[in-house]
Scaffold this motif. Sequence first.
Motif, PDB file in Angstrom:
ATOM      1  N   GLU A   4       0.822  -1.209   0.000  1.00  0.00           N
ATOM      2  CA  GLU A   4       0.000   0.000   0.000  1.00  0.00           C
ATOM      3  C   GLU A   4       0.858   1.262   0.000  1.00  0.00           C
ATOM      4  O   GLU A   4       0.530   2.237  -0.677  1.00  0.00           O
ATOM      5  CB  GLU A   4      -0.964  -0.036   1.179  1.00  0.00           C
ATOM      6  N   PRO A  10      -4.754  -0.359  -2.105  1.00  0.00           N
ATOM      7  CA  PRO A  10      -4.895  -1.482  -1.168  1.00  0.00           C
ATOM      8  C   PRO A  10      -4.234  -2.746  -1.717  1.00  0.00           C
ATOM      9  O   PRO A  10      -4.246  -2.999  -2.924  1.00  0.00           O
ATOM     10  CB  PRO A  10      -6.409  -1.669  -1.053  1.00  0.00           C
ATOM     11  N   TRP A  11      -3.646  -3.539  -0.813  1.00  0.00           N
ATOM     12  CA  TRP A  11      -2.942  -4.752  -1.223  1.00  0.00           C
ATOM     13  C   TRP A  11      -3.862  -5.678  -2.009  1.00  0.00           C
ATOM     14  O   TRP A  11      -3.422  -6.314  -2.961  1.00  0.00           O
ATOM     15  CB  TRP A  11      -2.338  -5.485  -0.019  1.00  0.00           C
TER      16      TRP A  11
END
Length: 133
Positions: A4, A10-11
């Motif tokens: 991130e 977001p991952w």
Amino acid sequence: MIIEEATGRPWAEEVRDRILRPLGLTGTYAPGDDPYLKPPHAHTYHLFPGSVTWTDTTARNISQAAAAAALVGTERDVDRFFTALLGGRLLPPAQLAEMRRTVSVGENFQVGFPGLRYGLGLMQQPLTCGGDT
């Protein structure tokens, strides 16, 4: 957190866009805080101290682990992922070689897993037949 910070995304989005979609892993997903798995799935059981019966512990919220344990996948997808990873489709050769380099684990793990070695996300354990897993 590193994903991130490095990407600003977001991952889960990065994993979806860089790994899941390109490899066609349609049965893999991040359940977030939903404790229930999509069927069909195996069940896990635990014998808690002081209990004489096994408890089904399949339903659990794993979101606190974030990316460390947050993906659920089918056996087809897991096979396809490891085939791509170990076949060199996901990492440059030097990074894959470093990932495959393993070291012995501590004595506590050796009790349950004799000969176990651990690398960067991969484990190696001798089999009774003489091979490795």
